[in-house]
Design an enzyme around this catalytic site. Structure first.
Site, PDB file in Angstrom:
ATOM      1  N   ASP A  52      15.679   6.257  -4.304  1.00 34.60           N
ATOM      2  CA  ASP A  52      15.179   6.041  -5.651  1.00 34.60           C
ATOM      3  C   ASP A  52      15.767   7.036  -6.649  1.00 34.60           C
ATOM      4  O   ASP A  52      16.041   6.682  -7.804  1.00 34.60           O
ATOM      5  CB  ASP A  52      13.652   6.121  -5.664  1.00 34.60           C
ATOM      6  CG  ASP A  52      13.009   4.889  -5.044  1.00 34.60           C
ATOM      7  OD1 ASP A  52      13.701   3.859  -4.898  1.00 34.60           O
ATOM      8  OD2 ASP A  52      11.817   4.957  -4.696  1.00 34.60           O
ATOM      9  N   LYS A 168       1.619   8.982  -9.447  1.00 35.45           N
ATOM     10  CA  LYS A 168       0.748   8.749  -8.291  1.00 35.45           C
ATOM     11  C   LYS A 168       0.334  10.064  -7.628  1.00 35.45           C
ATOM     12  O   LYS A 168      -0.765  10.166  -7.083  1.00 35.45           O
ATOM     13  CB  LYS A 168       1.442   7.843  -7.268  1.00 35.45           C
ATOM     14  CG  LYS A 168       0.570   7.448  -6.078  1.00 35.45           C
ATOM     15  CD  LYS A 168       1.296   6.497  -5.149  1.00 35.45           C
ATOM     16  CE  LYS A 168       0.393   6.075  -3.991  1.00 35.45           C
ATOM     17  NZ  LYS A 168      -0.025   7.232  -3.158  1.00 35.45           N
TER      18      LYS A 168
END
Length: 267
Positions: A52, A168
């Site tokens: 990512d 998160k």
């Protein structure tokens, strides 16, 4: 895959092991009538090989292009919420492209304007954090209405896809990327009789505008983070954030939804 999308640009960190693996992928692409180009401006498919973090860098370094597709390929045990393909499974990617087993996914971006001068795009998040061992004070406005005065370590403004990243880790919500919105989360807020915040993450519609005004109290040089890069900008007075009209178009396998990848990564 459209005949007009045949120019591939590979973005990756060069290592001997990765170079060896990619050489066979380059040849396989050429054998199937794709052209590997050295200049990203000449590509209409940009392929990030890594994880990512590499995908975010590929999008940023190539200018958040609107006229091409981005593809993520996992290398090794890298996290891959943006990556549908695996470097050790070349045939799957080529077959998917040739046989239309892929779909185009559109991920929202946010635009951050600093001091009403410079505007930056982000695919994951923008963060405003103190650079000193001292809390930062920020007045938070939603559509020019004063909402709260924040005091703490900083604030994170995340896109739906960025909701699974930094956001998160501080207990922000995971948001479906089909929702046109962005999320604001607090970093170590201080709540007392003088400063009071909501104390939880909140989500704004894509039609809203968020403005953060930094109190000039000696801590007016915060770090502005855009995805996985930090920007050193002195004397920050205000930061305005809104959902961009632009999106990042990525390639996904038809049988691999966003929530499939979330489950595979976290559960």
């Amino acid at each position: 895959m459209s005949d007009q999308r045949r120019n591939l640009y590979f973005f990756y960190q060069q290592t001997e092991e990765l170079n060896d693996k990619l050489e066979s992928l380059f040849q396989l692409a050429r054998d199937n009538d794709f052209q590997v180009v050295e200049d990203s401006n000449k590509a209409n498919i940009i392929i990030a090989v890594g994880g990512d973090g590499t995908f975010l860098q590929a999008v940023r370094k190539t200018g958040f292009r609107q006229d091409c597709l981005y593809v993520g390929i996992r290398a090794g045990n890298e996290a891959g919420l943006y990556c549908d393909f695996d470097i050790d499974n070349h045939d799957e990617m080529i077959d998917a492209m040739k046989n239309s087993e892929i779909e185009v996914r559109r991920f929202p971006l946010i635009e951050t304007t600093i001091n009403n001068e410079s505007t930056f795009s982000s695919l994951n998040e923008c963060s405003v954090r103190s650079t000193l061992i001292k809390s930062i004070v920020v007045d938070v406005y939603i559509d020019d209405l004063h909402f709260e005065t924040f005091r703490g370590d900083g604030l994170i403004i995340a896109t739906p896809t960025g909701s699974t990243a930094y956001n998160k880790s501080i207990n922000g919500a995971v948001v479906d990327p089909k929702l046109p919105c962005f999320q604001i989360s607090e970093l170590a807020s201080l709540n007392n009789n003088r400063y009071r915040t909501l104390g939880s993450s909140f989500i704004l519609s894509g039609e809203r505008t968020l403005k953060l005004t930094v109190r000039q109290d000696g801590n007016d040089h915060p770090i502005i983070g855009m995805d996985n890069e930090a920007f050193s900008i002195r004397n920050i007075h205000d930061v305005t954030i809104k959902l961009s009209e632009n999106v990042i178009k990525t390639v996904k396998l038809k049988n691999n939804t966003y929530w499939d990848r979330v489950k595979r990564t976290f559960l």
